[in-house]
Design an enzyme around this catalytic site. Structure first.
Site, PDB file in Angstrom:
ATOM      1  N   PHE A   1      29.136  -5.729  29.481  1.00 57.17           N
ATOM      2  CA  PHE A   1      27.803  -6.031  28.970  1.00 57.17           C
ATOM      3  C   PHE A   1      27.351  -7.378  29.555  1.00 57.17           C
ATOM      4  O   PHE A   1      28.180  -8.172  30.001  1.00 57.17           O
ATOM      5  CB  PHE A   1      27.856  -6.078  27.432  1.00 57.17           C
ATOM      6  CG  PHE A   1      26.515  -6.294  26.794  1.00 57.17           C
ATOM      7  CD1 PHE A   1      25.537  -5.310  26.874  1.00 57.17           C
ATOM      8  CD2 PHE A   1      26.213  -7.474  26.124  1.00 57.17           C
ATOM      9  CE1 PHE A   1      24.286  -5.509  26.296  1.00 57.17           C
ATOM     10  CE2 PHE A   1      24.964  -7.677  25.553  1.00 57.17           C
ATOM     11  CZ  PHE A   1      23.999  -6.698  25.638  1.00 57.17           C
TER      12      PHE A   1
ATOM     13  N   ALA B   1      37.537  -6.314  25.422  1.00 55.76           N
ATOM     14  CA  ALA B   1      36.118  -6.425  25.815  1.00 55.76           C
ATOM     15  C   ALA B   1      35.681  -7.872  26.030  1.00 55.76           C
ATOM     16  O   ALA B   1      34.758  -8.136  26.792  1.00 55.76           O
ATOM     17  CB  ALA B   1      35.239  -5.773  24.752  1.00 55.76           C
TER      18      ALA B   1
ATOM     19  N   ASN C   1      26.529 -10.268  28.582  1.00 58.19           N
ATOM     20  CA  ASN C   1      27.032 -11.589  28.167  1.00 58.19           C
ATOM     21  C   ASN C   1      28.562 -11.680  28.211  1.00 58.19           C
ATOM     22  O   ASN C   1      29.130 -12.695  27.807  1.00 58.19           O
ATOM     23  CB  ASN C   1      26.504 -11.951  26.770  1.00 58.19           C
ATOM     24  CG  ASN C   1      27.017 -11.027  25.684  1.00 58.19           C
ATOM     25  OD1 ASN C   1      27.933 -10.229  25.914  1.00 58.19           O
ATOM     26  ND2 ASN C   1      26.452 -11.125  24.503  1.00 58.19           N
ATOM     27  N   LYS C   2      29.225 -10.653  28.701  1.00 56.46           N
ATOM     28  CA  LYS C   2      30.699 -10.684  28.733  1.00 56.46           C
ATOM     29  C   LYS C   2      31.187 -11.521  29.923  1.00 56.46           C
ATOM     30  O   LYS C   2      30.385 -12.031  30.692  1.00 56.46           O
ATOM     31  CB  LYS C   2      31.259  -9.256  28.781  1.00 56.46           C
ATOM     32  CG  LYS C   2      30.916  -8.426  27.525  1.00 56.46           C
ATOM     33  CD  LYS C   2      31.642  -8.882  26.258  1.00 56.46           C
ATOM     34  CE  LYS C   2      31.003  -8.383  24.974  1.00 56.46           C
ATOM     35  NZ  LYS C   2      31.386  -7.062  24.546  1.00 56.46           N
ATOM     36  N   ILE C   3      32.494 -11.645  30.093  1.00 57.82           N
ATOM     37  CA  ILE C   3      33.045 -12.562  31.095  1.00 57.82           C
ATOM     38  C   ILE C   3      32.565 -12.200  32.497  1.00 57.82           C
ATOM     39  O   ILE C   3      32.160 -13.065  33.266  1.00 57.82           O
ATOM     40  CB  ILE C   3      34.581 -12.625  30.971  1.00 57.82           C
ATOM     41  CG1 ILE C   3      34.896 -13.367  29.666  1.00 57.82           C
ATOM     42  CG2 ILE C   3      35.219 -13.320  32.189  1.00 57.82           C
ATOM     43  CD1 ILE C   3      36.329 -13.513  29.320  1.00 57.82           C
TER      44      ILE C   3
END
Ligand SMILES: *Cc1c(COP(=O)(O)O)cnc(C)c1O
Length: 375
Positions: free
Chosen positions: A189, A165, A191-193
């Site tokens: 989500f 994740a 704020n993910k990469i």
């Protein structure tokens, strides 16, 4: 490139902002205007095909979020009540929750102090007849040490579900994460990469298992008989609008990763004078870490401890985050286990701003504030 996420105070440096631009706007508008706004539409398939190539997997299957990806992986592998699943003690709560949804029990293993990921040397002591799978987590963008984990899984006949994740594009030796275990799970989500707002993906090579996952994510519906449901499935579908964002994001993922690595190098350069008072984000010699959130450990106790540093940064408009609590300190997973590495990392670790659009000057500014505080 513009980004839509405007913070109230423009001087505020957030921990991780999505990098959204014209490319996303164009594809989202196209999805909206096509009328295909739920889970049918060309972008879902295109996003899956391109992600499969990116993750070196035969199949990539979109879902509504990363937690759903983990849950679906476990259900497809027929994990259920009475089974035990090995997970690291230091991870986001979703790893444990996905196991709990199936009725199985998460069994917590301490992490390694040099990679912050599950310690392969401590796994076998926790294996018994009920153990069915291991979920290594590639924490904060650093790959888990997969070779010994895969060797243990073969010896004891266990599945391996990679929780990737936080680690899109991270490389273990010469393999991209999510392509090493039985199934890989990703999150999109905000704020993910890369992001789709909310979203997730499963990656795998096994055709039968992929077919089963596609049925399970769509209410267990029969492939040949409409509205006939031989399985109890889920509605874990991703929308065409989300997939449109995802496709635009995926087309610049390498740029995001390159910038994350450049940001990590800048932090390393400016903060290295603080070692050994501070431990810098590790990178094993066999790893290409993608530094989802650049992180450091503050070993000071007392007045110049981790929590006080975070307060000082906040006063300078710099966002930061403490490491996750150990899972065995969470109310629903409480145990008297001693997992000392995880406990120690949890109280000393801090995630620093790592948005790809962060300028070099801002990173230098953040580092100066850290150095001044610890001086
Ligand atoms: C974000 C995250 C998840 C869950 O992803 P969601 O898309 O938020 O459901 C799972 N595991 C880890 C390690 C994560 O960081």
């Amino acid at each position: 490139m513009t980004h839509l996420a405007k913070t109230i105070n423009s001087n505020f440096i957030p921990i991780a902002e999505p990098w959204i631009g014209k490319e996303e706007e164009v594809l989202v508008l196209d999805a909206l205007r096509s009328g295909w706004i739920s889970s049918i539409g060309r972008y879902v398939g295109e996003f899956e095909d391109e992600f499969a190539r990116f993750a070196s997997a035969k199949h990539a299957i979109t879902v509504s979020n990363g937690t759903a990806a983990l849950h679906l992986a476990l259900v497809a592998l027929e994990i259920g009540p009475g089974d035990e699943i090995i997970i690291p003690d230091l991870t986001y709560i979703a790893t444990a929750n996905a196991v709990a949804y199936t009725g199985a029990t998460p069994v917590l293993v301490d992490v390694d102090k040099d990679t912050w990921t599950i310690d392969p040397n401590k796994i076998e002591a926790k294996i018994n007849r009920r153990t069915k799978a291991i979920i290594p987590v590639h924490l904060y963008g650093h790959p888990a040490d997969m070779d010994p984990i895969m060797a243990i899984s073969r010896k004891h006949n266990l599945f391996v579900i990679e929780d990737a994740a936080e680690a899109h594009g991270a490389i273990y030796k010469n393999q991209v994460v999510g392509s090493i275990g039985t199934i890989g799970c990703f999150s999109f989500f905000g704020n993910k990469i890369i992001t789709t707002g909310e979203g997730g993906m499963l990656t795998l090579n096994n055709n039968t298992l992929a077919e089963k996952i596609r049925i399970l994510k769509n209410q267990g519906v029969s492939k040949t008989k409409k509205y006939f449901h031989p399985e109890i499935g889920f509605n874990y579908r991703m929308t065409n609008i989300q997939a449109a964002i995802g496709l635009a994001q995926l087309r610049k993922v390498q740029k995001v990763i390159d910038r994350k690595i450049a940001i990590a190098k800048l932090y390393q350069k400016f903060l290295s004078p603080l070692v050994p008072q501070v431990t810098l984000h590790p990178q094993a010699e066999w790893a290409r870490c993608v530094f989802w959130l650049y992180s450091i450990l503050i070993h000071n106790k007392g007045i110049k401890n981790r929590d006080h540093l975070m307060e000082a940064l906040k006063e300078s408009n710099i966002d930061s985050r403490p490491f996750f609590y150990p899972i065995h300190h969470q109310p629903k997973y409480k145990s008297k286990d001693r997992l000392p590495v995880s406990e120690n990392l949890s109280t000393s670790g801090i995630n620093l701003p790592s948005s790809p659009n962060l300028t070099d000057e801002k990173i230098e500014y953040i580092c100066k504030k850290i150095i001044t505080f610890l001086d």
